[in-house]
Design an enzyme around this catalytic site. Structure first.
Site, PDB file in Angstrom:
ATOM      1  N   SER A  78      14.093   7.151  60.739  1.00 28.83           N
ATOM      2  CA  SER A  78      13.170   7.509  59.599  1.00 28.83           C
ATOM      3  C   SER A  78      11.904   6.980  59.883  1.00 28.83           C
ATOM      4  O   SER A  78      11.725   5.732  59.956  1.00 28.83           O
ATOM      5  CB  SER A  78      13.518   6.905  58.213  1.00 28.83           C
ATOM      6  OG  SER A  78      12.586   7.065  57.220  1.00 28.83           O
ATOM      7  N   SER A  79      10.803   7.807  60.134  1.00 27.81           N
ATOM      8  CA  SER A  79       9.466   7.417  60.737  1.00 27.81           C
ATOM      9  C   SER A  79       8.714   6.457  59.541  1.00 27.81           C
ATOM     10  O   SER A  79       9.148   6.261  58.598  1.00 27.81           O
ATOM     11  CB  SER A  79       8.636   8.660  60.984  1.00 27.81           C
ATOM     12  OG  SER A  79       9.186   9.552  61.768  1.00 27.81           O
TER      13      SER A  79
END
Length: 359
Positions: A78-79
């Site tokens: 998840s950036s």
């Protein structure tokens, strides 16, 4: 909003993002923890589980959450929320927009886009990643997202989109994405440049781009990362012994944003630009790498030049010339560049790659 999520929006803003009210509401509404039910890896390599007391506080920091590893190599995550926010704001999402997302990740990015009123088709080359993203979206009660296990290069044949957003580092843009865009649509993608992944806004014909922001992403595989002549060298894990070539220019050293601007200019002017790990420094530095990728020159944020290897003198001089040229040009920011692209890569599956840069 109280607890760990109470400071989340402020942390995102501190990452340099001016959040629109709509996107701020989406970040406040969508529970990030629903997309990492099995935990995630800390930067120190340890794993955080839902039962750990720092699970929620860590989720609501402005940081990447690595969710899948192949040995020591991250393959899904998840950036960083501030980067996600920068890209989503640049995407200029409107209710009813049809968006193709290449790289599903945890599903959190697609959830934010859907919360803005978009209809999202998200594809991922890893089947288990696609399955987990689909499950997480259902768990969070997010409608309007279709997740499919598919190769990203072809896009979605016979479908049309208003936007394409890519959440994996690529060497170039698939022609299929541009063909599947409606008029006034564009692709937003992190395209390799000097060992980093600046996000480009790409449209055409003619196929042109401008840089939106700096970033770092996991690298794609297949045609989207196909080699081509005159590509930038991959980063160096270690350099030959370096000796001083030119003294420091900047006191204090360049801040992160300005250093990134210098780095981008170096890639526009020298195809040997990349980065290298330097002993005693936490972060890699801008480097011009020789053919062995163990020698060349390094430029830290203070503007000094260090060189090593058989061609140290030449590479040291080239690095100093980049600094001189950047100063003479008025320290142009990354967003000042206009980029022309050309077809390269696998002749059977070509990609549009940056070829010429102008301020």
């Amino acid at each position: 909003m109280t607890g760990p999520r109470g400071e989340f929006l402020e942390r995102i803003r501190q990452g340099g993002v001016e959040l629109s009210p709509e996107l701020a509401a989406a970040f406040a509404r969508v529970p990030r923890e629903a997309f990492v039910p099995d935990g995630f890896q800390r930067r120190d390599g340890s794993w955080v589980l839902p039962a750990d007391p720092d699970f929620l506080p860590t989720i609501y920091h402005d940081d990447v959450l690595v969710t899948k590893m192949d040995g020591k190599v991250p393959t899904s995550s998840s950036s960083q929320p501030s980067l996600m926010a920068l890209m989503i704001e640049a995407l200029d999402v409107r209710p009813g927009h049809r968006i193709l997302e290449v790289g599903a990740g945890t599903g959190y990015n697609a959830a934010l886009l859907a919360s803005l009123g978009a209809s999202v088709t998200s594809i991922d080359a890893q089947e288990d990643v696609a399955v987990r993203a689909r499950t997480a979206l259902a768990r969070a009660g997010i409608a309007g997202v279709r997740v499919e296990h598919a190769d990203g290069y072809p896009g979605r044949p016979r479908e049309r989109f208003d936007r394409v957003i890519v959440t994996v580092g690529i060497a170039g843009v698939s022609p299929h994405w541009l063909e599947q865009l409606d008029p006034d649509g564009f692709v937003l993608a992190p395209v390799v440049h000097a060992g980093t992944h600046p996000v480009l806004r790409v449209a055409g014909p003619p196929v042109r781009a401008r840089a939106v922001c700096g970033s770092g992403f996991m690298q794609a595989s297949g045609p989207l990362n196909a080699p081509f002549p005159d590509a930038f060298p991959s980063p160096a894990a270690a350099m030959a012994e370096l000796t001083p070539h030119a003294p420091a220019r900047y006191d204090p050293p360049l801040d992160e944003s300005t250093y990134r601007d210098l780095w981008y200019a170096a890639g526009a002017w020298n195809r040997r630009a990349s980065h290298a790990a330097i002993p005693g420094r936490r972060q890699s530095c801008l480097a011009l790498l020789d053919g062995t990728r163990s020698g060349g020159a390094v430029v830290p944020p203070d503007g000094s030049v260090w060189a090593g290897g058989d061609e140290a003198a030449g590479y040291g001089a080239a690095a100093a010339a980049v600094l001189d040229r950047w100063e003479a040009a008025g320290r142009p920011p990354m967003g000042a560049w206009r980029i022309s692209l050309e077809l390269a890569g696998d002749p059977h599956s070509p990609i549009w790659v940056p070829h010429r840069w102008q301020i």
